[in-house]
Motif scaffolding. Structure first.
Motif, PDB file in Angstrom:
ATOM      1  N   THR B 417      15.537  -8.592   6.487  1.00  0.00           N
ATOM      2  CA  THR B 417      14.642  -8.018   6.287  1.00  0.00           C
ATOM      3  C   THR B 417      14.500  -6.624   6.166  1.00  0.00           C
ATOM      4  OG1 THR B 417      14.296  -9.943   7.518  1.00  0.00           O
ATOM      5  CG2 THR B 417      12.753  -8.566   7.120  1.00  0.00           C
ATOM      6  N   THR B 418      14.266  -7.309   5.042  1.00  0.00           N
ATOM      7  CA  THR B 418      14.389  -5.108   4.483  1.00  0.00           C
ATOM      8  C   THR B 418      12.675  -4.571   3.476  1.00  0.00           C
ATOM      9  OG1 THR B 418      16.691  -6.140   3.161  1.00  0.00           O
ATOM     10  CG2 THR B 418      15.641  -3.702   2.472  1.00  0.00           C
ATOM     11  N   GLU B 419      12.585  -3.688   3.294  1.00  0.00           N
ATOM     12  CA  GLU B 419      11.371  -2.666   2.989  1.00  0.00           C
ATOM     13  C   GLU B 419      12.114  -2.886   1.374  1.00  0.00           C
ATOM     14  OE1 GLU B 419       8.839  -0.546   4.768  1.00  0.00           O
ATOM     15  OE2 GLU B 419       8.063  -1.680   7.159  1.00  0.00           O
ATOM     16  N   ALA B 420      10.684  -3.061   0.769  1.00  0.00           N
ATOM     17  CA  ALA B 420      11.379  -2.686  -0.544  1.00  0.00           C
ATOM     18  C   ALA B 420       9.299  -1.525  -1.199  1.00  0.00           C
ATOM     19  CB  ALA B 420      11.227  -3.718  -2.007  1.00  0.00           C
ATOM     20  N   SER B 438      10.060  -6.881   2.146  1.00  0.00           N
ATOM     21  CA  SER B 438       8.993  -6.580   2.705  1.00  0.00           C
ATOM     22  C   SER B 438       7.590  -5.341   2.238  1.00  0.00           C
ATOM     23  CB  SER B 438       9.127  -6.284   4.204  1.00  0.00           C
ATOM     24  OG  SER B 438       7.574  -5.530   4.991  1.00  0.00           O
ATOM     25  N   ALA B 439       7.130  -6.200   1.490  1.00  0.00           N
ATOM     26  CA  ALA B 439       6.512  -5.451  -0.309  1.00  0.00           C
ATOM     27  C   ALA B 439       5.153  -5.001  -0.046  1.00  0.00           C
ATOM     28  CB  ALA B 439       7.117  -5.510  -1.251  1.00  0.00           C
ATOM     29  N   HIS B 440       4.243  -4.146  -0.475  1.00  0.00           N
ATOM     30  CA  HIS B 440       3.133  -3.980  -0.242  1.00  0.00           C
ATOM     31  C   HIS B 440       2.571  -4.770  -2.120  1.00  0.00           C
ATOM     32  CE1 HIS B 440       1.723  -1.464   2.254  1.00  0.00           C
ATOM     33  NE2 HIS B 440       2.571  -0.692   2.796  1.00  0.00           N
ATOM     34  N   TRP B 441       1.680  -5.467  -1.771  1.00  0.00           N
ATOM     35  CA  TRP B 441       0.827  -5.875  -2.578  1.00  0.00           C
ATOM     36  C   TRP B 441      -0.366  -6.523  -3.036  1.00  0.00           C
ATOM     37  CZ3 TRP B 441      -1.302 -11.233  -0.958  1.00  0.00           C
ATOM     38  CH2 TRP B 441      -1.966 -11.849  -2.249  1.00  0.00           C
ATOM     39  N   GLN B 468      -1.093  -2.924  10.090  1.00  0.00           N
ATOM     40  CA  GLN B 468      -2.084  -2.370   9.226  1.00  0.00           C
ATOM     41  C   GLN B 468      -1.224  -1.455   8.448  1.00  0.00           C
ATOM     42  OE1 GLN B 468      -4.848  -4.215   7.475  1.00  0.00           O
ATOM     43  NE2 GLN B 468      -3.061  -5.509   9.087  1.00  0.00           N
ATOM     44  N   GLU B 469      -1.065  -0.948   7.216  1.00  0.00           N
ATOM     45  CA  GLU B 469      -0.839   0.459   6.465  1.00  0.00           C
ATOM     46  C   GLU B 469      -0.926   0.632   5.117  1.00  0.00           C
ATOM     47  OE1 GLU B 469       4.234   0.298   6.251  1.00  0.00           O
ATOM     48  OE2 GLU B 469       3.910   0.211   4.690  1.00  0.00           O
ATOM     49  N   ASP B 470      -1.172   1.352   4.972  1.00  0.00           N
ATOM     50  CA  ASP B 470      -1.705   1.649   3.191  1.00  0.00           C
ATOM     51  C   ASP B 470      -0.469   2.395   2.926  1.00  0.00           C
ATOM     52  OD1 ASP B 470      -4.543   2.129   3.997  1.00  0.00           O
ATOM     53  OD2 ASP B 470      -3.969   4.133   4.825  1.00  0.00           O
ATOM     54  N   GLY B 471      -0.577   1.391   1.341  1.00  0.00           N
ATOM     55  CA  GLY B 471       0.006   1.870   0.567  1.00  0.00           C
ATOM     56  C   GLY B 471      -0.059   1.767  -0.431  1.00  0.00           C
ATOM     57  N   VAL B 472       1.186   0.959  -1.944  1.00  0.00           N
ATOM     58  CA  VAL B 472       0.239   0.433  -3.035  1.00  0.00           C
ATOM     59  C   VAL B 472       1.199  -0.125  -3.450  1.00  0.00           C
ATOM     60  CG1 VAL B 472      -0.309   2.641  -4.289  1.00  0.00           C
ATOM     61  CG2 VAL B 472       1.878   2.460  -4.199  1.00  0.00           C
ATOM     62  N   CYS B 473       0.768  -1.738  -4.317  1.00  0.00           N
ATOM     63  CA  CYS B 473       1.594  -3.039  -4.530  1.00  0.00           C
ATOM     64  C   CYS B 473       2.198  -2.921  -5.479  1.00  0.00           C
ATOM     65  CB  CYS B 473       0.206  -4.065  -5.368  1.00  0.00           C
ATOM     66  SG  CYS B 473       1.269  -5.067  -6.341  1.00  0.00           S
ATOM     67  N   ILE B 474       3.576  -2.672  -5.270  1.00  0.00           N
ATOM     68  CA  ILE B 474       4.742  -2.851  -6.199  1.00  0.00           C
ATOM     69  C   ILE B 474       4.518  -2.882  -7.413  1.00  0.00           C
ATOM     70  CG2 ILE B 474       6.647  -2.678  -3.872  1.00  0.00           C
ATOM     71  CD1 ILE B 474       6.906  -5.639  -5.146  1.00  0.00           C
ATOM     72  N   TYR B 475       4.116  -3.744  -7.652  1.00  0.00           N
ATOM     73  CA  TYR B 475       3.874  -4.194  -9.592  1.00  0.00           C
ATOM     74  C   TYR B 475       2.765  -4.105 -10.235  1.00  0.00           C
ATOM     75  CZ  TYR B 475       3.647  -8.235 -13.582  1.00  0.00           C
ATOM     76  OH  TYR B 475       4.088  -8.209 -14.616  1.00  0.00           O
ATOM     77  N   SER B 476       1.607  -3.354  -9.315  1.00  0.00           N
ATOM     78  CA  SER B 476       0.207  -2.770 -10.086  1.00  0.00           C
ATOM     79  C   SER B 476      -0.528  -1.594 -10.326  1.00  0.00           C
ATOM     80  CB  SER B 476      -0.950  -3.644  -9.709  1.00  0.00           C
ATOM     81  OG  SER B 476      -0.855  -4.212  -8.382  1.00  0.00           O
ATOM     82  N   GLY B 477       0.847  -0.993  -8.597  1.00  0.00           N
ATOM     83  CA  GLY B 477      -0.065   0.153  -8.150  1.00  0.00           C
ATOM     84  C   GLY B 477      -1.243   0.288  -7.813  1.00  0.00           C
ATOM     85  N   ARG B 483       1.976  -5.128   4.057  1.00  0.00           N
ATOM     86  CA  ARG B 483       3.386  -5.400   3.514  1.00  0.00           C
ATOM     87  C   ARG B 483       3.163  -7.360   3.731  1.00  0.00           C
ATOM     88  NH1 ARG B 483       7.411  -2.101   2.341  1.00  0.00           N
ATOM     89  NH2 ARG B 483       6.635  -0.396   2.745  1.00  0.00           N
ATOM     90  N   VAL B 484       3.428  -7.990   2.880  1.00  0.00           N
ATOM     91  CA  VAL B 484       3.330  -8.955   2.904  1.00  0.00           C
ATOM     92  C   VAL B 484       5.553  -9.486   2.292  1.00  0.00           C
ATOM     93  CG1 VAL B 484       1.475  -9.838   1.759  1.00  0.00           C
ATOM     94  CG2 VAL B 484       3.451  -9.541   0.651  1.00  0.00           C
ATOM     95  N   LEU B 485       5.719 -10.958   2.478  1.00  0.00           N
ATOM     96  CA  LEU B 485       7.018 -10.968   2.898  1.00  0.00           C
ATOM     97  C   LEU B 485       7.415 -12.219   1.628  1.00  0.00           C
ATOM     98  CD1 LEU B 485       8.810 -12.590   6.511  1.00  0.00           C
ATOM     99  CD2 LEU B 485       8.787 -10.601   5.055  1.00  0.00           C
ATOM    100  N   PHE B 486       8.582 -11.642   0.779  1.00  0.00           N
ATOM    101  CA  PHE B 486       8.857 -12.358  -0.436  1.00  0.00           C
ATOM    102  C   PHE B 486      10.139 -12.983  -0.233  1.00  0.00           C
ATOM    103  CE2 PHE B 486       5.921  -8.751  -2.352  1.00  0.00           C
ATOM    104  CZ  PHE B 486       5.128  -9.498  -3.238  1.00  0.00           C
TER     105      PHE B 486
END
Lengths: 490, 490
Positions: B417-420, B438-441, B468-477, B483-486
């Motif tokens: 289980t890794t964060e991207a 685990s990545a932002h979406w 809860q964690e502020d971030g940017v979607c890995i696809y759209s920015g 984060r959600v689990l892919f």
């Protein structure tokens, strides 16, 4: 509560339906011929399943699961089987629906199956087609398998539990190295069914063999247990078939025997279904509702508090908690119904309707006197019983009730089994709802068929260990060596 | 015996098939897409059923049974449900076959159904159509019902246990007076599934909520448990749906609430299937065969005698009888394999293949020394253990094995289980079989769909109690709060 059950003397068929509906056992679904088995009815079926499943495992069988669908062509492989089962069945022809663009869901005609699939009416064909891959040597035998499943036989006239398009059942399918072993298995499973019917369902049965006319389609011999219902009609409660090598030949299932020779395998199959629920209901119940033998009752003892105030209820509940713990440790299932919204009288009627074997009512006065009021469902008698030693008293009483229900049914059957020595006598007895009629028959399918057409009675079975007795056929006057059992049947 | 199992590093998919076939769990039937569950496989399913059934009953549910067939029109009543389920399904169009006169069995075109029947792919529609008659008042609620049944979803590409046209499952269908109660039920049953997966299957799971794209057709919210298989792919092991009032509205199921007002009923449904068998196999097994957690192993201990002569065998058997009695009284299932036709080595390989947790081998020397040779399936380690106190030793060891299998799977999942933090990173991890990523979406179905098309990975779930964690979607920015689990998934 108003029970609204038709008296069984007035209209037996309506009485049966009323019990099934009002005791919350089952109901007709919106799908023609299919039933919904309601939670209370299903909990009885679960008890039946659990007991039978253990008996099957104790006699060396394992459960497995085979497909719901059977290719149409499989039915043609065993000549007599196809006539018996492939005529009235559910046929799957397509594997897709689609939206027609106007919001209607229609069958997608581009998704038509090359070969139609039949929803299994019984699984001999698909199972023997599978066994071909499982059996090579005598070391793979016997193969003793059972399946719990739903099956579908298209029925035009249905009755809840007794005859429905879809029903639940178990089907045993065994493979053996010799004819003798297969026959022994067939007879052993008949004994398992008979023991279950008598010891658990408290329902006496006649073990017998079917005439060729009444055999399972594809069997060399069909054994059955036949029970008598309170309206004098017989009910086939279970069957066990010696299939010979018919299915092994149809599906090419061979094995190398100990001597190194290749032979076809010998087979049996046997089954009971949710029809047993119908038998259980009709064997014992009365105008007040269901009567359940304690061994199959989901609730064996119900306890209803009759309290004037909170203080009363507290005392009663504390006694009930203790009693319940003791009873549970003795394997007795207990329900304490302290619902406030219903009156005791309503509850009494409800549990009577549902066939709970023992009802206890406990009031403030009882608590002072160290007693309870106990009502038996089978006799509908009430008695005052001491709280001291009540748990042991109940365990013994449950046994007594089980025996009483059985004996009552046995007495009824004995009183409703009569010898007829002429065709007129047979007809008169049948019209008088006399139950089983024991009579001489010449052994021909033609005579059997004529009697069936003229009287609506069939030969239920040739009882096992039948007494040999010289006589003449009541219909043809030809010589006969033994009596057979006639009855109108479900 | 030669096992002939493909190594899982070589070809995971073939390895899986080999295990299923060679451990005698299941096989493809001659009916396209349908499987035969063999006795050994079915005995594991029976253990799964028994444990779950008890958990359902302990949480207040009753079993019932509803029809196999659903009228086609029912599917149109809930708009999103029809899209999800009515497309690929088995359609019954006729109810009779006939002989065409040339010995061919053909469909009788005069026996065409007015309305086609669908073999249930899931039972919300038929059950809610039934509930209309069962629910009038708040006093009838909650209605907590479960059904064990077979269902059919037409599949073009099938894999034993994981995806078959017919499969076995349970489906809970509950009715409630308020949305809150229905949500609580949905979450409670998710907890039941998670506890079953972790405590009994020794398989760690992530509890989460599906994105709208992945929701059950007709649900407002779908909860799931997601497990990780050894090849880094995720497997959805169970789902629990909050259905809102969708089915109550579609089938007009209303009740009078405590205030005397009429409202639509709130619903949940939840299910697990024979797919769990696939998860169980893939979660723990190795190149030597199946590895079963002791709590679900039909045979927990197998004993193989290694004797030089009859005298040896007699001594060993007498010891084994005593040990077996002790173990059985402690609730341990034991098999003594004293078949003469097979050598010990053959038996060792067979039970290893079938995943029996503990194997004892006992020879003449062992009898002299008061020892046995004990082999653990999970670690494949052997040790010499004293006969004295062996029963207690085994009971403790079974617990230890259960814990070890779970911990191994948990460690694997943690390591996988890794964060991207970028789309490239996600793709790289997926291609490297990294497991859960685990990545932002950005929360949009469009982004989810694009990622799915480009990487074949789906959002398995939004974990419950997610940080809860502020971030940017890995696809759209675009901005993201969690984060959600892919993962790629079965």
């Amino acid at each position: 509560m108003s029970k609204g059950i038709t008296s069984k003397n007035e209209d037996y068929s309506q009485w049966y339906n009323d019990i099934v509906m009002k005791a919350d056992l089952a109901e007709h679904s919106s799908v023609k011929g299919c039933m919904v088995i309601k939670p209370y009815g299903y909990s009885i079926w679960e008890k039946i399943q659990a007991v039978l499943d253990k008996k099957f495992k104790d006699t060396g069988h394992s459960n497995a699961y085979f497909p719901l669908f059977i290719p149409k062509s499989y039915f043609s492989k065993e000549a007599s089987h196809v006539e018996g089962f492939a005529t009235e069945c559910a046929v799957v022809t397509h594997y897709r629906l689609k939206n027609d663009g106007n919001g209607n869901i229609i069958v997608d005609e581009t998704a038509k199956l090359e070969e139609e699939l039949i929803v299994r009416p019984t699984s001999e064909t698909i199972i023997w087609n599978t066994y071909r891959g499982w059996i090579q040597s005598y070391r793979d035998l016997p193969l003793l398998i059972n399946q719990w499943a739903n099956v579908v036989r298209w029925e035009m006239r249905t009755r809840l539990f007794l005859r429905t398009t879809e029903f639940l059942w178990q089907e045993g399918h065994t493979a053996h190295a010799t004819a003798q072993e297969a026959v022994e298995e067939t007879e052993k499973m008949l004994d398992v069914y008979a023991d279950f019917a008598e010891t658990w369902m408290a329902m006496p049965v006649v073990k017998g063999v079917k005439t060729p006319n009444e055999r399972f389609a594809g069997a060399l011999d069909t054994y059955c247990i036949e029970a008598l219902m309170q309206d004098g009609k017989a009910l086939q409660a279970g069957t066990s078939h010696f299939l010979g090598q018919n299915f092994a030949k149809a599906f090419d299932v061979k094995f190398t025997n100990k001597e190194g020779k290749i032979e076809h395998v010998w087979a049996s199959s046997w089954g009971v279904s949710t029809r047993l629920m119908g038998a259980l209901i009709m064997a014992h119940s009365d105008d007040a509702g269901l009567v359940l033998p304690p061994k199959l009752a989901p609730i064996q003892v119900v306890i209803v508090p009759i309290h004037k105030n909170e203080e009363d209820l507290k005392n009663i509940s504390s006694f009930v908690d203790e009693l319940t713990a003791k009873l549970k440790s003795l394997g007795v299932s207990v329900k304490y119904d302290d619902r406030e919204a219903q009156r005791p009288g309503f509850k009494f009627a409800e549990y009577e309707l549902k066939g709970v074997p023992i009802r206890l009512a406990i009031g403030g006065r009882d608590m002072e006197n160290g007693t309870v009021e106990l009502a038996r469902r089978d006799t509908r008698e009430k008695q005052t019983v001491a709280q001291e030693g009540l748990d042991i008293f109940i365990v013994q009483l449950l046994d007594e009730i089980q025996a009483n229900i059985y004996n009552k049914a046995l007495q009824f059957r004995d009183e409703h089994t009569t010898e007829a020595n002429s065709y007129d006598e047979l007809k008169e007895l049948l019209d008088g709802k006399a139950g089983f009629v024991s009579a001489h028959w010449d052994g021909t399918p033609e005579t059997e068929q004529k009697i069936k057409e003229e009287t609506k009675a069939t030969i239920r079975c040739i009882p096992l260990n039948n007494k040999q007795e010289d006589g003449v056929c009541i219909y043809s006057g030809k010589p006969s060596k033994q009596r057979v059992l006639f009855a109108r049947a479900y």
